[in-house]
Design a protein around this motif. Structure first.
Motif, short mmCIF file in Angstrom:
data_model
loop_
_atom_site.label_atom_id
_atom_site.label_comp_id
_atom_site.label_asym_id
_atom_site.label_seq_id
_atom_site.Cartn_x
_atom_site.Cartn_y
_atom_site.Cartn_z
N TRP A 64 23.57 -54.27 50.45
CA TRP A 64 24.79 -54.79 51.08
C TRP A 64 25.02 -54.14 52.44
CZ3 TRP A 64 26.72 -59.20 50.31
CH2 TRP A 64 26.80 -59.78 49.02
N THR A 65 24.68 -52.86 52.58
CA THR A 65 24.79 -52.19 53.88
C THR A 65 23.90 -52.88 54.91
OG1 THR A 65 25.27 -50.04 52.86
CG2 THR A 65 24.45 -50.02 55.14
N ASN A 66 22.68 -53.17 54.50
CA ASN A 66 21.75 -53.87 55.38
C ASN A 66 22.27 -55.26 55.74
OD1 ASN A 66 19.01 -54.71 56.50
ND2 ASN A 66 19.22 -56.09 54.75
N ALA A 67 22.84 -55.95 54.75
CA ALA A 67 23.37 -57.30 55.00
C ALA A 67 24.51 -57.25 56.02
CB ALA A 67 23.86 -57.92 53.69
N LEU A 68 25.37 -56.24 55.90
CA LEU A 68 26.47 -56.09 56.86
C LEU A 68 25.95 -55.82 58.26
CD1 LEU A 68 29.50 -55.85 57.43
CD2 LEU A 68 29.35 -53.43 56.81
N LEU A 69 24.94 -54.96 58.37
CA LEU A 69 24.34 -54.67 59.67
C LEU A 69 23.70 -55.93 60.27
CD1 LEU A 69 22.73 -51.20 58.86
CD2 LEU A 69 24.63 -51.62 60.45
N SER A 70 23.09 -56.73 59.42
CA SER A 70 22.48 -57.99 59.90
C SER A 70 23.54 -58.93 60.43
CB SER A 70 21.71 -58.66 58.75
OG SER A 70 20.65 -57.84 58.31
N LEU A 71 24.73 -58.91 59.81
CA LEU A 71 25.82 -59.75 60.29
C LEU A 71 26.32 -59.25 61.65
CD1 LEU A 71 27.76 -62.10 59.58
CD2 LEU A 71 29.29 -60.40 58.58
N ILE A 72 26.39 -57.94 61.80
CA ILE A 72 26.85 -57.35 63.07
C ILE A 72 25.91 -57.70 64.22
CG2 ILE A 72 27.18 -55.13 64.27
CD1 ILE A 72 28.17 -53.98 61.62
N THR A 73 24.63 -57.83 63.91
CA THR A 73 23.67 -58.13 64.98
C THR A 73 23.85 -59.51 65.59
OG1 THR A 73 22.01 -58.98 63.40
CG2 THR A 73 21.92 -56.63 63.96
N ILE A 74 24.54 -60.41 64.89
CA ILE A 74 24.74 -61.76 65.45
C ILE A 74 25.52 -61.70 66.76
CG2 ILE A 74 25.79 -64.03 65.10
CD1 ILE A 74 25.09 -63.81 62.15
N PRO A 75 26.74 -61.16 66.77
CA PRO A 75 27.45 -61.10 68.06
C PRO A 75 26.81 -60.13 69.05
CG PRO A 75 28.68 -59.91 66.37
CD PRO A 75 27.58 -60.64 65.67
N LEU A 76 26.12 -59.09 68.54
CA LEU A 76 25.53 -58.13 69.46
C LEU A 76 24.28 -58.68 70.14
CD1 LEU A 76 25.82 -54.67 67.62
CD2 LEU A 76 27.12 -55.50 69.59
N PHE A 77 23.28 -59.11 69.37
CA PHE A 77 22.01 -59.53 69.96
C PHE A 77 22.10 -60.90 70.62
CE2 PHE A 77 19.43 -56.65 66.89
CZ PHE A 77 19.98 -55.55 67.52
N TYR A 78 22.78 -61.85 69.97
CA TYR A 78 22.94 -63.15 70.61
C TYR A 78 23.96 -63.06 71.75
CZ TYR A 78 20.11 -65.29 66.99
OH TYR A 78 19.06 -65.62 66.18
N GLY A 79 24.95 -62.17 71.55
CA GLY A 79 25.93 -61.95 72.62
C GLY A 79 25.29 -61.39 73.87
N MET A 80 24.27 -60.53 73.68
CA MET A 80 23.55 -59.98 74.84
C MET A 80 23.02 -61.10 75.73
SD MET A 80 21.09 -56.71 74.17
CE MET A 80 20.60 -56.91 72.48
N GLY A 81 22.35 -62.06 75.11
CA GLY A 81 21.78 -63.15 75.88
C GLY A 81 22.83 -63.98 76.59
N THR A 82 23.96 -64.21 75.92
CA THR A 82 25.02 -65.04 76.49
C THR A 82 25.69 -64.36 77.68
OG1 THR A 82 25.47 -66.04 74.34
CG2 THR A 82 27.18 -66.24 76.00
#
Length: 502
Positions: free
Chosen positions: A277-295
């Motif tokens: 579940w910790t890993n799943a939460l971190l994977s969710l956090i990466t959505i705004p971070l990594f895709y946000g980087m590109g935007t």
């Protein structure tokens, strides 16, 4: 394009990071050298669930992902972010249907279950395939970021690739699984901090700041469009991205040793569940971070800066870092890029050694002593690491990744079908070794055929998983008596005692 200088301060930060990683790995040398079980499982170390979750996160995130995800959202939008949701959808399945078996059987490798449930061939075949695949993966995860950096910085790619890989080999060789986990924690934190810093400087340098970024996101379709939700087996739209990533993620979290090995750090199922579940939460956090980087980088170059003519966007992130972020901070973020590579390499080295020791030496060799196991462990890490580095240096010399891409795609065709066989073994009591083996082979052939005829690779994953399950079950009827005692090895009999003396 004129290449950038890296700068003394950036070099100092990068070298300091590498030294810290080396020290962390060496600090666990004494504990990990006790025996092979401690080296691979860190079972007596009481590693916190959150640290194991961070390790899973860092392991599954390579430097390729760290750079290609922002590039994807820079060029298109966030459609691929739906793939990150797959881990949330399958985590309950992992905890209920898979973890109990890995914990109950106290396996070191995932592939031991395949022998218990089916036959030795599936165990050895899957294990060797994993080893070969990850030697190639070691090469590609160090080659691609090195070449991307070389395109914009005056660096010696041979020196950088060698330095990063050799240091990684050293701390994996000495630190064992506990050393790998805590190194992953540092690297995972560095990855997230690096992403936050990039977003901050990109927004700060964009005329109008967040308001401009939001306007671009809405007016230019940088988040999602209606076309992203069209069903297609040839294009990467949201439905096929989500569906395909569900089965890819099932493979990664049930049949790929580098991730499964994290489950073996504890026999407490609740502890393992917290890690996932910790890993799943971190994977969710990466959505705004990594895709946000590109935007935000897109908005920056639309309203605050400009890219050189003919710029290769595979180097987008490091180029922005080195040209727009202050020295020292830039070095930290470049360290984050290599941290993503090192986390992947360290996991690959430790898990390939685990496969060679557990599935080959302890299964077939006469000398099953722990002394021999530790010898093979150290030798495996050295050989796989050095061979991966040599392949990297050859690729740099040839200036091409076509060979390794083909290599990984061919071996990758087997991955998802193997995951389908794992699922078949757990849910079906009728399936047997003959049917499972034949089902895997036929399904892999089908996947290869449809992939060469223009079918999207994500849909191929769907076919690979479900095809292996369905065909494996059907082919089992061809030899109905080809079965051994599977009590306790299926979900229906999970509470019963396992008889491993078949």
């Amino acid at each position: 394009m004129v290449k950038q200088g890296f700068g003394v301060l950036n070099w100092l930060v990068l070298i300091a990071y590498l030294i810290i990683m080396l020290v962390i790995g060496l600090s666990f040398s004494k504990k990990s050298s006790k025996n092979s079980e401690e080296f691979f499982k860190a079972s007596t170390s009481n590693v916190p669930a959150w640290a194991v979750g961070f390790s899973i996160f860092a392991t599954t995130l390579s430097a390729i992902t760290y750079m290609s995800t922002p590039e994807k959202s820079f060029l298109t939008n966030w459609a691929y972010a739906f793939g990150n949701l797959a881990i949330f959808l399958i985590t309950p399945v992992l905890i209920k249907y898979y973890i109990p078996f890995f914990s109950k059987l106290r396996v070191t490798t995932a592939y031991e279950y395949l022998e218990f449930r089916f036959n030795p061939f599936l165990r050895v075949f899957s294990s060797i395939l994993f080893v070969l695949f990850h030697i190639g993966r070691i090469a590609i995860v160090i080659y691609l970021p090195t070449v991307a950096l070389q395109s914009i910085i005056n660096i010696n790619p041979y020196l950088i690739a060698s330095l990063i890989t050799i240091l990684c080999i050293i701390y994996t060789y000495h630190g064992g699984m506990e050393g790998v986990i805590w190194s992953d924690v540092i690297q995972g934190i560095l990855l997230l901090v690096g992403a936050v810093l990039i977003i901050f400087f990109a927004v700060h340098g964009t005329h109008g700041g967040l308001q401009t970024v939001a306007q671009d996101a809405v007016n230019k379709g940088k988040i999602l469009t209606k076309a992203d939700f069209v069903w297609s087996v040839t294009k990467s739209t949201v439905p096929i991205i989500l569906l395909g990533q569900i089965f890819n993620t099932l493979y990664q979290y049930t049949a790929s040793q580098d991730v499964v090995q994290r489950y073996t750090t504890s026999t407490d199922n609740k502890h393992i569940a917290k890690s996932i579940w910790t890993n799943a939460l971190l994977s969710l956090i990466t959505i705004p971070l990594f895709y946000g980087m590109g935007t935000v980088i897109y908005s920056f170059y639309q309203h605050g800066g400009s890219l050189p003519s003919g710029f290769n966007t595979s180097a987008l992130v490091p180029y922005f870092v080195l040209t727009e972020i202050p020295a020292g901070v830039a070095g930290l973020i470049i360290a984050a890029i290599f941290a993503a590579s090192q986390a992947t390499i360290a996991s690959s080295l430790n898990s390939t050694a685990a496969c060679l020791v557990t599935d080959i030496q302890k299964r077939f060799m006469k000398d099953k002593s722990d002394r021999m196991s530790m010898r093979i462990t150290r030798l495996s890490i050295l050989i796989c690491g050095i061979f991966g580095l040599l392949v990297t240096l050859v690729l740099i010399k040839l200036h091409s990744s076509d060979m390794i891409d083909t290599y990984l795609s061919l071996f990758g065709l087997f991955g998802v079908p193997i995951a389908g066989i794992f699922a078949l073994g757990i849910v079906s009591q009728r399936a047997n070794g003959f049917g499972a083996t034949l089902g895997m082979i036929v399904t892999t052939a089908i996947c290869y055929f449809i992939q060469t005829h223009g079918i999207n690779a994500l849909f191929v994953s769907v076919v690979g998983f479900l095809g292996a399950m369905i065909l494996g079950y059907i082919f089992s009827f061809l030899k109905p008596g080809h079965q051994h005692d599977i009590t306790g090895l299926t979900f229906k009999t999970i509470d019963q005692k396992v008889n491993l003396k078949n």
